[in-house]
Design a protein around this motif. Structure first.
Motif, PDB file in Angstrom:
ATOM      1  N   LEU A  86       0.952  -1.111   0.022  1.00 27.26           N
ATOM      2  CA  LEU A  86       0.019   0.241   0.210  1.00 27.26           C
ATOM      3  C   LEU A  86       0.899   1.364   0.018  1.00 27.26           C
ATOM      4  N   VAL A  87       0.726   2.248  -0.995  1.00 28.08           N
ATOM      5  CA  VAL A  87       1.463   3.386  -0.926  1.00 28.08           C
ATOM      6  C   VAL A  87       0.717   4.518  -0.641  1.00 28.08           C
ATOM      7  N   SER A  88      -0.476   4.499  -0.218  1.00 24.34           N
ATOM      8  CA  SER A  88      -1.526   5.680   0.093  1.00 24.34           C
ATOM      9  C   SER A  88      -2.122   5.307   1.430  1.00 24.34           C
ATOM     10  N   ASP A  89      -2.321   6.189   2.143  1.00 22.96           N
ATOM     11  CA  ASP A  89      -3.079   5.962   3.026  1.00 22.96           C
ATOM     12  C   ASP A  89      -4.694   5.913   2.959  1.00 22.96           C
ATOM     13  N   LYS A 106      -6.619  -0.897   5.447  1.00 20.65           N
ATOM     14  CA  LYS A 106      -6.948   0.725   4.858  1.00 20.65           C
ATOM     15  C   LYS A 106      -5.844   1.639   5.339  1.00 20.65           C
ATOM     16  N   ASN A 107      -4.344   1.113   5.831  1.00 21.73           N
ATOM     17  CA  ASN A 107      -3.634   2.286   6.297  1.00 21.73           C
ATOM     18  C   ASN A 107      -2.282   1.522   5.656  1.00 21.73           C
ATOM     19  N   LYS A 108      -1.681   2.168   5.115  1.00 22.31           N
ATOM     20  CA  LYS A 108      -0.453   1.825   4.122  1.00 22.31           C
ATOM     21  C   LYS A 108       0.704   1.377   5.314  1.00 22.31           C
ATOM     22  N   THR A 109       0.849   1.923   6.504  1.00 21.79           N
ATOM     23  CA  THR A 109       1.891   1.536   7.373  1.00 21.79           C
ATOM     24  C   THR A 109       1.691   0.070   7.882  1.00 21.79           C
ATOM     25  N   SER A 153      -8.203   2.712   8.880  1.00 18.40           N
ATOM     26  CA  SER A 153      -7.195   3.793   8.340  1.00 18.40           C
ATOM     27  C   SER A 153      -6.656   4.710   9.312  1.00 18.40           C
TER      28      SER A 153
END
Lengths: 438, 481
Positions: A348-351, B411-414, B380
Motif C-alpha cells: 500500500l503506498v497511500s493512506d 486501509k492503512n499503508k503503514t 485507516s
C-alpha cells in the motif's frame, strides 16, 4: 427501468435477431431464466462482498451496438503488440472488424464465434464444447450466455501450433453514450497442441463502457496454453471477466493478468483439473491509483490426483484504489498428492488505498501439500536508503524496488515483446524512466 | 507393537465418551419454550433489578426479529428454540459454608470429572467457581481474593451486589443485537462468572470456572464478564465437560473481556463437551461469542483447546482500540468422527502501534470438518499496525476436511500483515523414523501431534497444559491415515 429489466426485455428482440433454431437457443433461454431469477450479484453475496455493481446498474447502457465506427489502423496501432506479427481478432463496439483483423483457417481455426455458432461445419464442436464449463448458475456468466453471439473462436487441432501469437482486442469508440459489451470466446486446444493468446479491452473515448466477457478454454492431453490479459483501460471502463479453464491429463495452462487501469475490474478465473499431472498457473500484477478497483477471484478445483497449481499475485495500490484478492483452492477427496500453492503480496503506498484479501483453502484429501501466504506491507526503508546512497533518486529507487517486487510474475511471460510492453506500462504507471528493461 | 492400525481405529471408534455420565440431581426446570414471560420469569427468579429485566427484554425483542446465521461452514439440523427449557438450577441449593454440606452426589460428580474440590483447594491453588447447570454452587478462595479487592463471583451475584460495574460494562463489547446467539444469550442467560480486578492489582492465582451441562433438554447460556482495571493482570481459565446424551444440546455463551489502560487479561479455555457418538448422533452445539476490548497499552490473550462439541462456532476476538495494545490468539481445534468446527478469531486494529498474533492449529480426523475463519482488519487511523497469522492444518485419513477462510482488510499503508497457512498430513517418513527408534506408531503420532501443537500448548497455564495434552491424545490416537 433498471438494467436487469432492460436486459430481460431485450432478450426477445435479441433472440429474433439470431438463429432461434440452433441448439444454442435452449442454452440461451435457460441462461436468461437463471439471470432473471438471480439478477446482478449484490454485496450480500459472499463472492461479491468487496465489489459493488450498484453504481454500474444505474447507468443506462445500450445493449445492441449500432453501426461500428471505422477505425484507422494507424490510430490504434499502439494498442497492438506491433513489434511482432500476430493473428488478430478485433472487435469495434462489439462488432467484428475485418479490416483490422487477421484470421486464418490454415490448419487451425482462428475466427469468429458468430460463424462458429451459425455455420453447420462447426456444429459438432459447438455441441461438444460450447457452454460446457461456463457456470450455468453464476448470474453474470449466464447473462453472457443468454446474449452470446460474438467473440473469438479458436480451434487448434492435434499436435498443431499456430505460427504466431493471437491478439484479441476489443475497442469501444464511444459512439454510444454508454455501452454494454458481452463478448464470448471459445478456445479449444487439442492433444499436444500449443497456443498463445493476448487479450485486451480498450476504450478510445471517455464514454462509459461495461464489458461482461466469458471465455471458455479447453486444454486436452499434453496441451500448452499461455493466456495473457492486459487490462489498462480508461477510468470510465469497467470489465467483468469470467474465464473458465478445463484441463485434461498432463496439460499446462498459464494465465497472466496485468491490471493497470479501468474503473472497476473483476476477474473470475476458474480452473477445473479433469485429469492427472496437470499444472495450472495463475499470475498477476496489479498496479492501481485514482479510484480504481480490481477484484481478482480465482478458483482452482483439484478433481484428480497428482496435479499442481501455482498462484502468484502481486499488487501495488496507491491513491484511493481498492484491491481485492480472493483465491480459493478446493482439493477433492480423491485428489491425493496434490500440490497447491498460493501467494498474494501487496504494497500500500497511500493512506486512502484499501486491500481486502481472502486466500481460501478447502481440502478434503489428506496426502496433499497446500499452502498459501499473504502479506501486506511497505517498501523497506533501509533498502530505499541504500539505493539513495548509491546515487539513485528516491522516486527511481522506489520504482526499482516495485519492479523487483513484480518481477517474479513478469519472468514467466514467454513473449519477449509483450514483456517489454508490460515493462513500459509499469514504468509509465510508476511515472519513471529507468532507461533499461528488466 | 501392541496394536495394529485397524485395532486402534476400532478402539477409537468404540471409545465411549470418558466423562459421559449423568448426575441424578433434582433440578428446578422451567417449562419449555421462550416468550417474554419466560424472560421476565428468569429475571424474577434471579431477583434481578428492574434495569436488568428491561435489558433482557430488549435483547429478546431484537432476537425475535433476527434470523439464524447460515454462513458458517457447518451443517446441522437447527435447534428448535421453542423446545428448550431456558432455566434449570440444581435444587439442593442452600449457600454452603464448607464442602461437607454439599450434596455428596454432586461432589461425586466432580470427583469423577477429576476436579475434586478439596484436592484442588490444597494442591492447585485455583479458585473454582463451579457452574453446575447454570447456577454457581461452590466458590472457593473468595477470601484471599477479597483481600486484594478482587471480585470473583457469579454474574447473578454481581448484578445484585455490584450493579454499577455490571451496568457499565455488560453488553459494551458484545451488544445485545450483535448476533443471533448473543441476543438469545442476553435475553435468557442464567448465570456465569463475573470478575473485577482493581487498579494495579496482579491477581495472585489463576481464576477458573468449570461449566457443565447436566439437565436433559437444558440449554446452557452463561455470561462471563471480566474487567481488568488499569494496570492489573488476571489469568482466567475455563474448562468444560458434559455428560453423554443423544439429543443435541445447545450452548450459546457470551464472554466479554475489558482490559483498561495497561491491563492484561489471559483467557484460556479447554473445551471437551460431548462430541456426539461415532455415528454422528448427539453432541453439543457450541455457538459462542467471545470478544475483548483493549484500551491503551492493554493486552488480551486468548488460548483455546477445542476437542469437544458436535458443532463448534466460535471466534474469540480482540478490539484493539487503545494505542500500543496487543491481541493474541492461540488455538488448537481437534475434530474427529462427525464433528464440525468453524473457529478462528477477529483482530480489529483501531489504535496506533497495535499488534496482533494469530496461531491456529487444526487437526481433523475421521469424517470431521475443521475450518479456520479469521478476520484481520486495519482501520485507516491504525498507524503501524502489525499482524502475524499462521494457520496450520493436519489431516488424518481421507474422509475429513480442512478449510481456511482468512479475511484481511487493510486501509492503512503503514500496516504490516503476514499470513500463512499450510495443510499436510503426518509424513510416513516421520512415523518411520520414530518406528525405527523403537517408538510405536501410536506414540509416534502423539509425539508428532504434540510437536505440531506445541506453540499453542506452551501458552496454556500449567494446570491446563497437562489436561490439554491428555485430551489431544484421547481425541486422536490411532487416527493415522
Amino acid at each position: 427501468m433498471d438494467l436487469k429489466d432492460k436486459l430481460i426485455s431485450s432478450f426477445m428482440a435479441f433472440e429474433n435477431n439470431v438463429d432461434i433454431d440452433s441448439a444454442v437457443h435452449d442454452e440461451r433461454s435457460d441462461a436468461i431464466k437463471n439471470f432473471e431469477e438471480k439478477g446482478f450479484p449484490s454485496k450480500k453475496e459472499e463472492a461479491w462482498k468487496y465489489t459493488s455493481l450498484k453504481s454500474l446498474q444505474k447507468i443506462d447502457f445500450s445493449i445492441f451496438p449500432k453501426e461500428a465506427n471505422a477505425l484507422d489502423y494507424k490510430d490504434v496501432k499502439r494498442y497492438f503488440i506491433n513489434e511482432i506479427d500476430t493473428y488478430k481478432i478485433v472487435f469495434v463496439d462489439g462488432i467484428y472488424s475485418s479490416f483490422l483483423s487477421e484470421t486464418t483457417h490454415d490448419g487451425v481455426d482462428i475466427c469468429l464465434m458468430s460463424s462458429a455458432l451459425t455455420k453447420p461445419m462447426y456444429k459438432q464442436v459447438i455441441d461438444v464444447y460450447f457452454n460446457k464449463i461456463a457456470s450455468k448458475d453464476e448470474s453474470l456468466t449466464t447473462l453472457n450466455t443468454a446474449f452470446s453471439r460474438e467473440g473469438a473462436y479458436i480451434y487448434i487441432p492435434k499436435s498443431k501450433m499456430p505460427k504466431k501469437p493471437i491478439e484479441i482486442v476489443h475497442f469501444s469508440t464511444g459512439n454510444e453514450a454508454s455501452l454494454l459489451l458481452q463478448p464470448r470466446n471459445l478456445i479449444i486446444v487439442e492433444e499436444n497442441a500449443e497456443l498463445q493468446v493476448i487479450e485486451r479491452h480498450q476504450s478510445l473515448t471517455e464514454n462509459e463502457v461495461l464489458t461482461n466477457s466469458v471465455t471458455e478454454i479447453f486444454a486436452a492431453k499434453n496441451a500448452i496454453v499461455d493466456y495473457y490479459k492486459v487490462q489498462n483501460d480508461l477510468s470510465t471502463a469497467s470489465l467483468i471477466d469470467n474465464t473458465y479453464v478445463n484441463q485434461k491429463d498432463d496439460s499446462v495452462v498459464n494465465v497472466h493478468t496485468f491490471s493497470f487501469g479501468g474503473k472497476l475490474t473483476r476477474n473470475n478465473l476458474n480452473f477445473y483439473q479433469n485429469g492427472e499431472h496437470i499444472d495450472s498457473i495463475m499470475k498477476g500484477v496489479t498496479i492501481l491509483g485514482e479510484k480504481q478497483h480490481v477484484d481478482h477471484h480465482t478458483l482452482v478445483h483439484h478433481i484428480q490426483p497428482n496435479c499442481e497449481s501455482h498462484q502468484d499475485y502481486k499488487g501495488i495500490y496507491g491513491e484511493n484504489a481498492t484491491g481485492v484478492f480472493n483465491g480459493k483452492i478446493i482439493v477433492d477427496k480423491i485428489a491425493q498428492k496434490t500440490n497447491a500453492f498460493q501467494q498474494n503480496n501487496n504494497i500500500l503506498v497511500s493512506d486512502k488505498a484499501t486491500i481486502n484479501t481472502k486466500p481460501q483453502l478447502e481440502i478434503f484429501a489428506d496426502d496433499v501439500k497446500c499452502s498459501h501466504g499473504c502479506t501486506i506491507g511497505q517498501l523497506d526503508d533501509d533498502a530505499l536508503f541504500y539505493l539513495q546512497t548509491r546515487g539513485i533518486p528516491k522516486k527511481e529507487a522506489r520504482a526499482l524496488m516495485m519492479y523487483a517486487f513484480a518481477n517474479n510474475v513478469l519472468e514467466s511471460v514467454r513473449i519477449p515483446e509483450l514483456k517489454t510492453r508490460i515493462n513500459k506500462l509499469i514504468a509509465k504507471k510508476l511515472g519513471v524512466n529507468l532507461g533499461f528493461d528488466l | 507393537m501392541a496394536y495394529t492400525e485397524e485395532e486402534l481405529k476400532k478402539e477409537l471408534e468404540t471409545k465411549e465418551y470418558e466423562y459421559g455420565f449423568y448426575t441424578d440431581i433434582e433440578s428446578e426446570t422451567f417449562p419449555v419454550g421462550l416468550n417474554e414471560d419466560i424472560v421476565v420469569a428468569i429475571s424474577k427468579k434471579k431477583e434481578e433489578p428492574e434495569w436488568m429485566t428491561q435489558w433482557r427484554l430488549e435483547a429478546y425483542r431484537v432476537w425475535k426479529e433476527m434470523e439464524e446465521p447460515e454462513w458458517a461452514n457447518v451443517q446441522y439440523s437447527k435447534p428448535d428454540f421453542q423446545a428448550i427449557s431456558y432455566y434449570s438450577a440444581p435444587n439442593s441449593k442452600p449457600k454452603y459454608d464448607s464442602l461437607d454440606e454439599v450434596d455428596p452426589e454432586l461432589l461425586d460428580t466432580f470427583k469423577r470429572l477429576g476436579i475434586s474440590l478439596d484436592e484442588q483447594k490444597k494442591l492447585a491453588g485455583v479458585a473454582v467457581d463451579i457452574v453446575m447447570d447454570s447456577v454457581s454452587v461452590a466458590t472457593t478462595f473468595k477470601k484471599t481474593l477479597a483481600e486484594k479487592g478482587i471480585i470473583f463471583c457469579s454474574i447473578s451475584e454481581a448484578i445484585k451486589e455490584h450493579p454499577e460495574l455490571v451496568k457499565k460494562y455488560i453488553g459494551s463489547i458484545v451488544p445485545q443485537k450483535d448476533n443471533f446467539y448473543a441476543a438469545l444469550n442476553s435475553a435468557v442467560f442464567s448465570d456465569g462468572s463475573f470478575c473485577y480486578i482493581p487498579k494495579g492489582v496482579r491477581c495472585p492465582m489463576e481464576l477458573s470456572t468449570y461449566f457443565r451441562i447436566n439437565q436433559a433438554g437444558t440449554g446452557q447460556f452463561e455470561r462471563t464478564l471480566v474487567i481488568a482495571d488499569e494496570g492489573s493482570y488476571v489469568s482466567y481459565l475455563e474448562g468444560c465437560t458434559a455428560p453423554s446424551r443423544d439429543e443435541n444440546q445447545l450452548h450459546a455463551a457470551v464472554v466479554e473481556l475489558i482490559a483498561l489502560d495497561d491491563a492484561e487479561i489471559k483467557y484460556s479455555t479447554v473445551q471437551n463437551w460431548f462430541p456426539g457418538g461415532k455415528d454422528g448422533v448427539g453432541g453439543v452445539f457450541n455457538f459462542v461469542t467471545k470478544r475483548g476490548l483493549c484500551e491503551k497499552n492493554a493486552k488480551i490473550s486468548w488460548t483455546q483447546v477445542e476437542t469437544g462439541s458436535a458443532v463448534t462456532w466460535k471466534y474469540p476476538s480482540c478490539v484493539l482500540k487503545g494505542d500500543n495494545s496487543i491481541g493474541e490468539f492461540y488455538s488448537i481445534a481437534v475434530t474427529n468422527n462427525y464433528q464440525q468446527a468453524d473457529t478462528g478469531t477477529k483482530m480489529i486494529h483501531l489504535g496506533k502501534n497495535t499488534r496482533s498474533t494469530i496461531i491456529s492449529k487444526g487437526i481433523s480426523a475421521g469424517k470431521s470438518q475443521n475450518s479456520y475463519r479469521g478476520l484481520v482488519q486495519v482501520n485507516s487511523r491504525a498507524k503501524n499496525a502489525r499482524n502475524f497469522s499462521q494457520c496450520d492444518s493436519l489431516l488424518m485419513g481421507n474422509d475429513c476436511g480442512a478449510h481456511t477462510f482468512p479475511y484481511i482488510e487493510v486501509k492503512n499503508k503503514t500496516a504490516q500483515i503476514e499470513h500463512e497457512a499450510t495443510t499436510s498430513k503426518i509424513g510416513e517418513d516421520q512415523i518411520f523414523y520414530c518406528n525405527q527408534r523403537g517408538i510405536d506408531t501410536e506414540k509416534a503420532i502423539a509425539l508428532i501431534v504434540n510437536g505440531f501443537s506445541k506453540e499453542v500448548l506452551n501458552k496454556l497455564p500449567m494446570e491446563f497444559a497437562v489436561e490439554a495434552q491428555k485430551l489431544l491424545e484421547i481425541s486422536l490416537e490411532g487416527s493415522v491415515g
